[in-house]
Design a protein around this motif. Structure first.
Motif, PDB file in Angstrom:
ATOM      1  N   UNK A  46      20.010   4.776  53.050  1.00 19.44           N
ATOM      2  CA  UNK A  46      19.141   3.820  52.359  1.00 19.44           C
ATOM      3  C   UNK A  46      17.767   4.423  52.100  1.00 19.44           C
ATOM      4  N   UNK A  47      17.249   5.173  53.070  1.00 15.66           N
ATOM      5  CA  UNK A  47      15.946   5.809  52.893  1.00 15.66           C
ATOM      6  C   UNK A  47      16.002   6.908  51.829  1.00 15.66           C
ATOM      7  N   UNK A  48      17.089   7.669  51.813  1.00 15.65           N
ATOM      8  CA  UNK A  48      17.242   8.711  50.790  1.00 15.65           C
ATOM      9  C   UNK A  48      17.317   8.081  49.404  1.00 15.65           C
ATOM     10  N   UNK A  49      18.079   6.988  49.291  1.00 12.99           N
ATOM     11  CA  UNK A  49      18.195   6.313  47.995  1.00 12.99           C
ATOM     12  C   UNK A  49      16.835   5.785  47.536  1.00 12.99           C
ATOM     13  N   UNK A  54      15.956   5.009  43.725  1.00  6.64           N
ATOM     14  CA  UNK A  54      16.926   4.049  43.204  1.00  6.64           C
ATOM     15  C   UNK A  54      16.899   2.829  44.129  1.00  6.64           C
ATOM     16  N   UNK A  55      15.999   1.897  43.845  1.00  5.16           N
ATOM     17  CA  UNK A  55      15.845   0.739  44.722  1.00  5.16           C
ATOM     18  C   UNK A  55      17.088  -0.152  44.755  1.00  5.16           C
ATOM     19  N   UNK A  56      17.789  -0.386  43.624  1.00  2.00           N
ATOM     20  CA  UNK A  56      19.013  -1.187  43.728  1.00  2.00           C
ATOM     21  C   UNK A  56      20.059  -0.566  44.652  1.00  2.00           C
ATOM     22  N   UNK A  57      20.196   0.756  44.623  1.00  2.00           N
ATOM     23  CA  UNK A  57      21.153   1.404  45.525  1.00  2.00           C
ATOM     24  C   UNK A  57      20.689   1.273  46.966  1.00  2.00           C
ATOM     25  N   UNK A  58      19.403   1.508  47.195  1.00  2.00           N
ATOM     26  CA  UNK A  58      18.861   1.360  48.552  1.00  2.00           C
ATOM     27  C   UNK A  58      19.051  -0.071  49.050  1.00  2.00           C
ATOM     28  N   UNK A  92      15.330  -3.891  56.825  1.00  2.00           N
ATOM     29  CA  UNK A  92      15.139  -3.014  55.675  1.00  2.00           C
ATOM     30  C   UNK A  92      15.357  -3.744  54.356  1.00  2.00           C
ATOM     31  N   UNK A  93      16.322  -4.629  54.319  1.00  2.00           N
ATOM     32  CA  UNK A  93      16.630  -5.341  53.073  1.00  2.00           C
ATOM     33  C   UNK A  93      15.417  -6.125  52.581  1.00  2.00           C
ATOM     34  N   UNK A  94      14.734  -6.815  53.498  1.00  2.00           N
ATOM     35  CA  UNK A  94      13.575  -7.610  53.098  1.00  2.00           C
ATOM     36  C   UNK A  94      12.459  -6.725  52.556  1.00  2.00           C
ATOM     37  N   UNK A 106      24.203  -4.081  53.322  1.00  2.00           N
ATOM     38  CA  UNK A 106      25.382  -3.821  54.146  1.00  2.00           C
ATOM     39  C   UNK A 106      24.997  -3.629  55.607  1.00  2.00           C
ATOM     40  N   UNK A 107      23.852  -2.997  55.831  1.00  2.00           N
ATOM     41  CA  UNK A 107      23.380  -2.835  57.208  1.00  2.00           C
ATOM     42  C   UNK A 107      23.121  -4.193  57.858  1.00  2.00           C
ATOM     43  N   UNK A 108      22.461  -5.074  57.143  1.00  2.00           N
ATOM     44  CA  UNK A 108      22.176  -6.396  57.703  1.00  2.00           C
ATOM     45  C   UNK A 108      23.459  -7.168  57.975  1.00  2.00           C
ATOM     46  N   UNK A 109      24.429  -7.060  57.086  1.00  2.00           N
ATOM     47  CA  UNK A 109      25.670  -7.824  57.217  1.00  2.00           C
ATOM     48  C   UNK A 109      26.574  -7.294  58.325  1.00  2.00           C
TER      49      UNK A 109
END
Length: 240
Positions: free
Chosen positions: A152-155, A161-165, A188-190, A171-174
């Motif tokens: 996510x950090x690399x994205x 690419x914020x949509x990819x991140x 991270x999602x927020x 997915x991490x939160x879920x």
């Protein structure tokens, strides 16, 4: 009775010239082989996991480590240093996947993908490594969340690419809900939603985290409460 040896003078002259030419050609070929620049070998296709498991002779963990060491040393061939960006990343992903299948508890393949091979200045190759990490994470999120967080950090920072991140952070939160997963991973999602100016969505995510009971640390709870207030103020200023 030994056959009598014929003198050289009896050998036909054209045959002598042919033998001499063959000798010169052989010497020239050997010299060219020694002086020719070394050529890099292409990364071969990875063996299927079933074949690699059979070849391991009952030692799949050792075979997994051997495969990853082979990848690590492949860039340094005889007389050639092969940059990562010249590797076939589809084949590279195949090697990493087979190695991980043989040793699913190891983080070696995921770390190599997210922190080493994803470091090339080639967005297409970076995305291939991140896709491998994301697919692997879904199979064991409680143990593989560190590589997914790195993806996510690399994205976000490398690919921008914020949509990819955001998709990785979501997915991490879920899925990464175990007690050993740090709170910041689920937050991270927020933060990415805030970067995308999706303030209402960011507030919903933080509110959901506060209400879910997944976060119990008082400092984290206070931090999220402050962030929720800051987002509300930021939203009010942005509203005409």
């Amino acid at each position: 009775m030994a056959a009598a040896q014929r003198p050289w003078s009896s050998v036909p002259r054209p045959l002598c010239w042919l033998l001499a030419a063959c000798l010169l050609l052989q010497l020239g070929w050997r010299l060219a082989q020694q002086q020719a620049p070394a050529q890099a070998r292409a990364l071969p296709a990875a063996p299927p996991a079933g074949v690699a498991r059979l070849a391991s002779l009952g030692e799949p963990l050792a075979m997994s480590k051997a495969m990853l060491l082979y990848l690590q040393s492949f860039e340094d061939q005889a007389g050639v240093s092969l940059p990562w960006r010249q590797l076939d990343y589809d084949r590279l992903a195949g090697w990493l996947e087979t190695a991980q299948t043989l040793d699913p508890r190891s983080q070696y393949a995921l770390v190599a993908a997210s922190e080493v091979y994803a470091g090339v200045a080639d967005p297409q190759r970076v995305r291939r490594m991140l896709a491998f990490v994301a697919a692997s994470f879904a199979a064991d999120p409680q143990r593989r969340w560190p590589a997914m967080a790195q993806a996510a950090l690399v994205a976000k920072h490398q690919l921008r690419d914020l949509p990819l991140a955001l998709s990785y952070a979501r997915e991490l939160r879920r899925l990464a809900t175990g007690p050993q997963v740090p709170s910041w991973v689920r937050e991270m999602e927020a933060f990415i939603l805030e970067d995308m100016d999706q303030l209402d969505s960011a507030r919903l995510v933080i509110g959901g985290l506060l209400a879910s009971g997944q976060i119990s640390d008082p400092h984290e709870l206070a931090f999220l409460a402050r962030r929720l207030d800051e987002l509300a103020k930021k939203k009010a200023k942005a509203t005409p």
